[in-house]
Design an enzyme around this catalytic site. Sequence first.
Site: not given
Ligand code: RB5
Length: 150
Positions: A10-11, A67-72, A100, A134-135
């Site tokens: 994303d951006h 993405c910004g955090t990689g989490i979403g 693994h 096992r993995h």
């Molecule tokens: C977008 O602003 C931000 O929420 C996205 O890049 C990401 O960090 C979500 O997990």
Amino acid sequence: MSDIVAIASDHGAVERRLKVVSHLQQRGIECIDLGVADGVSADYPDQAELVACEVVAGRVSFGVVLCGTGIGISIAANKVDGIRCALVNDVFTATMAKEHNNANVLAFGGRVPLYDDLHAILDAFIDSKFTGGRHQRRIDKISNLEKNSC
Ligand code: RB5
């Protein structure tokens, strides 16, 4: 399959995505860059879907999402059956993601620090081998969770 990778962000991670593309290409790996273009806003689930579909269709060796955090974007990618997306930020997690977890998608944050050099993290994943045993049993259990028997 010759090495070919699908990548999207994303951006929040355009700059880091372009650095990933550059390094992969320097290694002779073909990149299908699915955007997003600099200055354009994108919803990370849409970007995750683009890469995940290439991976589950078997058209690429693995995927990279950012993405910004990689989490979403990692959460979104992991909603697609057959995807094992690993959010990594150092050589150790990248190595384990292959050895693994046999991850087929890597996720990075674009607005977070990495604990190792980006190139070294990518190389660690690419050059590691899944160890099986096992993995594999544990990965089979992950696949069973996709049947959602709760
Ligand atoms: C977008 O602003 C931000 O929420 C996205 O890049 C990401 O960090 C979500 O997990």
